[in-house]
Design an enzyme around this catalytic site. Structure first.
Site, PDB file in Angstrom:
ATOM      1  N   ARG A  95      17.567   6.117  18.664  1.00 19.39           N
ATOM      2  CA  ARG A  95      17.271   5.345  17.444  1.00 19.39           C
ATOM      3  C   ARG A  95      18.473   5.301  16.516  1.00 19.39           C
ATOM      4  O   ARG A  95      19.088   6.315  16.233  1.00 19.39           O
ATOM      5  CB  ARG A  95      16.091   5.988  16.696  1.00 19.39           C
ATOM      6  CG  ARG A  95      14.789   5.885  17.446  1.00 19.39           C
ATOM      7  CD  ARG A  95      14.255   4.481  17.341  1.00 19.39           C
ATOM      8  NE  ARG A  95      13.025   4.330  18.108  1.00 19.39           N
ATOM      9  CZ  ARG A  95      12.248   3.266  18.021  1.00 19.39           C
ATOM     10  NH1 ARG A  95      12.577   2.279  17.224  1.00 19.39           N
ATOM     11  NH2 ARG A  95      11.167   3.181  18.746  1.00 19.39           N
TER      12      ARG A  95
ATOM     13  N   HIS B 138     -10.677  -3.386 -12.228  1.00 16.76           N
ATOM     14  CA  HIS B 138     -10.030  -3.075 -10.953  1.00 16.76           C
ATOM     15  C   HIS B 138     -11.020  -2.609  -9.886  1.00 16.76           C
ATOM     16  O   HIS B 138     -10.618  -2.300  -8.779  1.00 16.76           O
ATOM     17  CB  HIS B 138      -8.966  -2.000 -11.164  1.00 16.76           C
ATOM     18  CG  HIS B 138      -7.907  -2.388 -12.147  1.00 16.76           C
ATOM     19  ND1 HIS B 138      -7.074  -3.473 -11.944  1.00 16.76           N
ATOM     20  CD2 HIS B 138      -7.561  -1.867 -13.341  1.00 16.76           C
ATOM     21  CE1 HIS B 138      -6.247  -3.583 -12.980  1.00 16.76           C
ATOM     22  NE2 HIS B 138      -6.531  -2.630 -13.841  1.00 16.76           N
TER      23      HIS B 138
ATOM     24  N   ARG C  34      -3.241  -2.238  -7.724  1.00 21.22           N
ATOM     25  CA  ARG C  34      -2.212  -3.152  -7.186  1.00 21.22           C
ATOM     26  C   ARG C  34      -2.664  -3.933  -5.969  1.00 21.22           C
ATOM     27  O   ARG C  34      -1.908  -4.732  -5.432  1.00 21.22           O
ATOM     28  CB  ARG C  34      -0.949  -2.363  -6.867  1.00 21.22           C
ATOM     29  CG  ARG C  34      -0.329  -1.849  -8.145  1.00 21.22           C
ATOM     30  CD  ARG C  34       0.943  -1.093  -7.903  1.00 21.22           C
ATOM     31  NE  ARG C  34       1.077  -0.064  -8.920  1.00 21.22           N
ATOM     32  CZ  ARG C  34       2.014   0.844  -8.967  1.00 21.22           C
ATOM     33  NH1 ARG C  34       2.944   0.870  -8.031  1.00 21.22           N
ATOM     34  NH2 ARG C  34       2.063   1.726  -9.915  1.00 21.22           N
TER      35      ARG C  34
ATOM     36  N   PRO D  14      -1.751   7.097  -1.517  1.00 15.23           N
ATOM     37  CA  PRO D  14      -2.531   7.944  -0.622  1.00 15.23           C
ATOM     38  C   PRO D  14      -1.907   7.965   0.767  1.00 15.23           C
ATOM     39  O   PRO D  14      -1.776   6.924   1.412  1.00 15.23           O
ATOM     40  CB  PRO D  14      -3.916   7.286  -0.603  1.00 15.23           C
ATOM     41  CG  PRO D  14      -3.827   6.075  -1.456  1.00 15.23           C
ATOM     42  CD  PRO D  14      -2.450   5.874  -1.882  1.00 15.23           C
ATOM     43  N   GLU D  15      -1.496   9.146   1.182  1.00 16.79           N
ATOM     44  CA  GLU D  15      -0.979   9.328   2.535  1.00 16.79           C
ATOM     45  C   GLU D  15      -2.015  10.149   3.298  1.00 16.79           C
ATOM     46  O   GLU D  15      -3.123  10.336   2.796  1.00 16.79           O
ATOM     47  CB  GLU D  15       0.387  10.021   2.490  1.00 16.79           C
ATOM     48  CG  GLU D  15       1.382   9.275   1.603  1.00 16.79           C
ATOM     49  CD  GLU D  15       2.754   9.929   1.543  1.00 16.79           C
ATOM     50  OE1 GLU D  15       3.125  10.634   2.490  1.00 16.79           O
ATOM     51  OE2 GLU D  15       3.452   9.735   0.533  1.00 16.79           O
TER      52      GLU D  15
END
Length: 308
Positions: free
Chosen positions: A173, A111, A130, A2-3
DNA sequence: AGTAATCCCTGGCAGC
DNA sequence: TGCTGCCAGGGATTAC
């Protein structure tokens, strides 16, 4: 995975149903996902009313009085709404398998680590295979001090994200642009999938050094980041494996991805096979022809005919 | 200070 | 069939 778009889709789903409800009981089955002791979580949440559902980067923030419940879904976290009044609706099919992919999966299984029971009998299930996710309670007035949440860069879909911020953040950078995009201090909410997609749209190879982008490339990246995130939200999120929204539904953005997960398949723009390379310990997918590479390994088109 | 590597965790899958 | 080993990855931590 999930972003920002996936978390935003979940936020919108929860925002329709959760605010105004009172948490009666917090049932913890596995405390590993908690950032605070179980009894403290219960003491600070039980009896409190959820006022809103907000998002910052990949964090969900649910204010409950002076405190806020903070949820980070990590890799495989799911937050689904259990409506006791509609147990037979399509959203509540109970799968007899642990497979998530097919799922509309609200049934409690091994889970499902935490359940927030509301006083009316409905509930919110937190499920995380996870267990990279995190549940925290933190005072609203001191959210800026919370580790991770407090140090986030600007929201890429808000005015705070400007070309000037992007340019200043990249200047000097020496790391790969892909690594820079994944850095939550630089911009909040971008993860592996949307970083690859944004770089494709901007025509920039993932290994290019952040400080070496041209002005034109920075401008294209500045446009590409919000564009891929907005598309992700529009398509209900990217469900590569485990992602489902608060109603247990998969998104469809995985079908609209241009490079992520398409190694070996032809680029939609030029037909060249998409390649995968590890950058910053993460899989990175790119078109060797459409995305300019750096570090003396040629420019766009130069390697189009070479074998991998 | 900036950057890179390591670790946490489980399910899925390739290979034998 | 069933085992082993590897891979996926967000972000805190550790190392350089």
């Amino acid at each position: 995975m999930p972003e920002l778009p996936e978390v935003e889709v979940i936020r919108r789903g929860l925002a329709e149903r959760v605010p105004g409800r009172t948490i009666e009981r917090v049932e913890v089955r596995k405390a590993n996902v908690l950032e605070l002791p179980e009894d403290e979580l219960q003491r600070r949440l039980e009896g409190r009313r959820i006022e809103a559902v907000r998002r910052r980067g990949k964090f969900l923030i649910l204010p409950v009085g002076a405190d806020a419940l903070i949820v980070h879904l990590g890799m495989t976290g799911q937050l689904t709404f259990w409506d006791r009044a509609a147990p037979d609706s399509p959203g509540f099919i109970v799968q007899d398998t642990t497979g998530l992919q097919r799922a509309r999966q609200h049934a409690v299984d091994k889970h499902t680590h935490v359940t927030f029971w509301f006083s009316d009998g409905d509930a919110l299930h937190y499920r995380d295979i996870r267990m990279f996710g995190l549940i925290q309670v933190w005072p609203v007035a001191r959210l800026h001090e919370m580790k991770g949440l407090g140090e986030l860069g600007p929201e890429p879909l808000e005015d705070a994200f400007t070309l000037e911020h992007l340019s200043a953040g990249l200047k000097g950078r020496k790391r790969a642009i892909k690594a820079q995009l994944l850095d939550q201090h630089f911009v909040a909410g971008v993860g592996n999938i949307y970083a690859d997609e944004a770089l494709f749209r901007a025509g920039i190879g993932p290994e290019r050094l952040a400080g070496r982008l041209t002005r034109a490339e920075r401008e294209r990246l500045f446009e590409a980041i919000p564009a891929v995130l907005r598309q992700g939200i529009e398509f209900g999120g990217t469900s590569m494996r485990d992602y489902i929204d608060s109603d247990g539904q998969r998104g469809s953005n995985q079908e609209a991805l241009r490079v992520y997960g398409r190694e070996g398949e032809p680029c939609y723009t030029c037909g060249t096979p998409i390649r995968r390379v590890i950058v910053a310990q993460r899989s990175s997918h790119y078109c060797p022809r459409c995305q300019r590479r750096g570090r003396g390994r040629g420019r766009a088109g130069a390697a189009a005919g070479t074998k991998p």
